[in-house]
Design a protein around this motif. Sequence first.
Motif, PDB file in Angstrom:
ATOM      1  N   ALA A  79     -44.432 -27.968 -25.440  1.00 50.74           N
ATOM      2  CA  ALA A  79     -44.080 -26.911 -24.488  1.00 50.74           C
ATOM      3  C   ALA A  79     -44.225 -25.538 -25.146  1.00 50.74           C
ATOM      4  O   ALA A  79     -44.766 -24.604 -24.541  1.00 50.74           O
ATOM      5  N   LEU A  80     -43.763 -25.406 -26.373  1.00 49.16           N
ATOM      6  CA  LEU A  80     -43.916 -24.130 -27.082  1.00 49.16           C
ATOM      7  C   LEU A  80     -45.385 -23.813 -27.335  1.00 49.16           C
ATOM      8  O   LEU A  80     -45.820 -22.664 -27.214  1.00 49.16           O
ATOM      9  N   TRP A  81     -46.165 -24.827 -27.679  1.00 48.66           N
ATOM     10  CA  TRP A  81     -47.598 -24.636 -27.897  1.00 48.66           C
ATOM     11  C   TRP A  81     -48.267 -24.182 -26.592  1.00 48.66           C
ATOM     12  O   TRP A  81     -49.113 -23.300 -26.590  1.00 48.66           O
ATOM     13  N   ALA A  82     -47.856 -24.775 -25.469  1.00 46.84           N
ATOM     14  CA  ALA A  82     -48.430 -24.433 -24.171  1.00 46.84           C
ATOM     15  C   ALA A  82     -48.147 -22.978 -23.810  1.00 46.84           C
ATOM     16  O   ALA A  82     -49.020 -22.280 -23.282  1.00 46.84           O
ATOM     17  N   VAL A  83     -46.936 -22.504 -24.091  1.00 46.44           N
ATOM     18  CA  VAL A  83     -46.642 -21.110 -23.773  1.00 46.44           C
ATOM     19  C   VAL A  83     -47.455 -20.182 -24.669  1.00 46.44           C
ATOM     20  O   VAL A  83     -47.963 -19.157 -24.212  1.00 46.44           O
ATOM     21  N   GLY A  84     -47.621 -20.541 -25.922  1.00 47.30           N
ATOM     22  CA  GLY A  84     -48.460 -19.737 -26.807  1.00 47.30           C
ATOM     23  C   GLY A  84     -49.899 -19.698 -26.322  1.00 47.30           C
ATOM     24  O   GLY A  84     -50.543 -18.640 -26.330  1.00 47.30           O
TER      25      GLY A  84
ATOM     26  N   ALA B 241     -41.438 -17.249 -12.141  1.00 49.63           N
ATOM     27  CA  ALA B 241     -40.644 -18.440 -12.477  1.00 49.63           C
ATOM     28  C   ALA B 241     -41.049 -18.988 -13.843  1.00 49.63           C
ATOM     29  O   ALA B 241     -40.194 -19.404 -14.639  1.00 49.63           O
ATOM     30  N   PHE B 242     -42.343 -18.968 -14.139  1.00 50.64           N
ATOM     31  CA  PHE B 242     -42.829 -19.421 -15.441  1.00 50.64           C
ATOM     32  C   PHE B 242     -42.255 -18.544 -16.553  1.00 50.64           C
ATOM     33  O   PHE B 242     -41.807 -19.049 -17.578  1.00 50.64           O
ATOM     34  N   LYS B 243     -42.247 -17.235 -16.343  1.00 46.84           N
ATOM     35  CA  LYS B 243     -41.696 -16.324 -17.347  1.00 46.84           C
ATOM     36  C   LYS B 243     -40.216 -16.616 -17.573  1.00 46.84           C
ATOM     37  O   LYS B 243     -39.748 -16.635 -18.713  1.00 46.84           O
ATOM     38  N   THR B 244     -39.487 -16.849 -16.506  1.00 46.12           N
ATOM     39  CA  THR B 244     -38.064 -17.177 -16.632  1.00 46.12           C
ATOM     40  C   THR B 244     -37.876 -18.453 -17.452  1.00 46.12           C
ATOM     41  O   THR B 244     -37.026 -18.513 -18.350  1.00 46.12           O
ATOM     42  N   GLU B 245     -38.684 -19.466 -17.170  1.00 45.77           N
ATOM     43  CA  GLU B 245     -38.606 -20.720 -17.936  1.00 45.77           C
ATOM     44  C   GLU B 245     -39.031 -20.513 -19.383  1.00 45.77           C
ATOM     45  O   GLU B 245     -38.455 -21.076 -20.301  1.00 45.77           O
ATOM     46  N   ARG B 246     -40.043 -19.692 -19.592  1.00 44.52           N
ATOM     47  CA  ARG B 246     -40.497 -19.381 -20.953  1.00 44.52           C
ATOM     48  C   ARG B 246     -39.378 -18.706 -21.730  1.00 44.52           C
ATOM     49  O   ARG B 246     -39.119 -19.016 -22.886  1.00 44.52           O
TER      50      ARG B 246
ATOM     51  N   VAL C 112     -35.528 -33.305 -20.492  1.00 39.47           N
ATOM     52  CA  VAL C 112     -36.881 -33.797 -20.743  1.00 39.47           C
ATOM     53  C   VAL C 112     -37.769 -33.518 -19.531  1.00 39.47           C
ATOM     54  O   VAL C 112     -38.899 -33.030 -19.674  1.00 39.47           O
ATOM     55  N   SER C 113     -37.270 -33.769 -18.348  1.00 38.95           N
ATOM     56  CA  SER C 113     -38.047 -33.494 -17.127  1.00 38.95           C
ATOM     57  C   SER C 113     -38.374 -32.011 -17.005  1.00 38.95           C
ATOM     58  O   SER C 113     -39.476 -31.638 -16.602  1.00 38.95           O
ATOM     59  N   ARG C 114     -37.423 -31.178 -17.351  1.00 35.90           N
ATOM     60  CA  ARG C 114     -37.652 -29.732 -17.269  1.00 35.90           C
ATOM     61  C   ARG C 114     -38.749 -29.297 -18.240  1.00 35.90           C
ATOM     62  O   ARG C 114     -39.622 -28.495 -17.890  1.00 35.90           O
ATOM     63  N   LEU C 115     -38.723 -29.832 -19.444  1.00 29.67           N
ATOM     64  CA  LEU C 115     -39.757 -29.501 -20.431  1.00 29.67           C
ATOM     65  C   LEU C 115     -41.131 -30.006 -19.979  1.00 29.67           C
ATOM     66  O   LEU C 115     -42.137 -29.311 -20.138  1.00 29.67           O
ATOM     67  N   GLU C 116     -41.172 -31.204 -19.426  1.00 27.25           N
ATOM     68  CA  GLU C 116     -42.436 -31.740 -18.930  1.00 27.25           C
ATOM     69  C   GLU C 116     -42.984 -30.888 -17.789  1.00 27.25           C
ATOM     70  O   GLU C 116     -44.183 -30.599 -17.733  1.00 27.25           O
ATOM     71  N   ALA C 117     -42.111 -30.459 -16.884  1.00 23.34           N
ATOM     72  CA  ALA C 117     -42.530 -29.613 -15.762  1.00 23.34           C
ATOM     73  C   ALA C 117     -43.038 -28.267 -16.271  1.00 23.34           C
ATOM     74  O   ALA C 117     -44.041 -27.737 -15.768  1.00 23.34           O
ATOM     75  N   PHE C 118     -42.371 -27.722 -17.278  1.00 27.98           N
ATOM     76  CA  PHE C 118     -42.811 -26.452 -17.861  1.00 27.98           C
ATOM     77  C   PHE C 118     -44.219 -26.580 -18.440  1.00 27.98           C
ATOM     78  O   PHE C 118     -45.079 -25.740 -18.203  1.00 27.98           O
ATOM     79  N   LYS C 119     -44.446 -27.642 -19.185  1.00 26.81           N
ATOM     80  CA  LYS C 119     -45.774 -27.859 -19.790  1.00 26.81           C
ATOM     81  C   LYS C 119     -46.834 -27.988 -18.707  1.00 26.81           C
ATOM     82  O   LYS C 119     -47.916 -27.407 -18.817  1.00 26.81           O
ATOM     83  N   ARG C 120     -46.536 -28.746 -17.646  1.00 27.45           N
ATOM     84  CA  ARG C 120     -47.498 -28.889 -16.541  1.00 27.45           C
ATOM     85  C   ARG C 120     -47.807 -27.537 -15.896  1.00 27.45           C
ATOM     86  O   ARG C 120     -48.952 -27.225 -15.609  1.00 27.45           O
ATOM     87  N   GLU C 121     -46.776 -26.742 -15.670  1.00 19.14           N
ATOM     88  CA  GLU C 121     -46.981 -25.442 -15.033  1.00 19.14           C
ATOM     89  C   GLU C 121     -47.790 -24.514 -15.930  1.00 19.14           C
ATOM     90  O   GLU C 121     -48.664 -23.780 -15.450  1.00 19.14           O
TER      91      GLU C 121
ATOM     92  N   PHE D 267     -38.536 -36.204 -27.941  1.00 11.82           N
ATOM     93  CA  PHE D 267     -38.012 -34.941 -27.433  1.00 11.82           C
ATOM     94  C   PHE D 267     -38.565 -33.768 -28.243  1.00 11.82           C
ATOM     95  O   PHE D 267     -39.029 -32.773 -27.670  1.00 11.82           O
ATOM     96  N   TYR D 268     -38.560 -33.879 -29.557  1.00 13.21           N
ATOM     97  CA  TYR D 268     -39.065 -32.781 -30.388  1.00 13.21           C
ATOM     98  C   TYR D 268     -40.576 -32.625 -30.253  1.00 13.21           C
ATOM     99  O   TYR D 268     -41.086 -31.504 -30.300  1.00 13.21           O
TER     100      TYR D 268
END
Length: 168
Positions: free
Chosen positions: A25-30, A89-94, A119-128, A18-19
């Motif tokens: 996910a944080l790295w992907a947004v950066g 939507a990506f900004k909202t998730e970010r 976990v699914s939400r984080l995986e979807a965020f990374k994919r997006e 999970f961590y």
Amino acid sequence: MSVELNDLAIRLEEGSEFYRLLGRALWAVGHFEYHLVHIIVVVFKSPFNSRDAVENALEKEFEKTLGNLLKEFRRYRELAPDLDRRIDAFKTERDWLCHRIYWQNHTNLFNRQRFELLVSRLEAFKREATELEKILDRIFERWGEDNPISTEEENRRIRAVVDDWKKG
């Protein structure tokens, strides 16, 4: 009162995964924001008359929030309605990931079903994030086709950036 490991609905190794996923996910947004800043500066605001001018422009853009970066991006580029909605939507998730995940979701570690949804939400965020970066890459590639530089010059610029990274 302290929380014991057996109170958690997840196994220790799942907590570690999970961590790792949270970090990715944080790295992907950066990485997405980094791409966005470079598109704004290099594609939309260029040309610059010196390397210092480029560095100053990058620094100024990196200080902006994602919301302000997206406003700046939209000043230069009209987005298809579907892409515009995806980016919002990506900004909202970010914003959730960076500002609200803990207080809204920390109890998910105690409930198996909610943990799996998190976990699914984080995986979807990374994919997006990855998909949206690919769209930005295509914008940059089109700009490159319209503003070609030689392979030698491109390699020289890449080498200079990598050398700067190694120094700093």
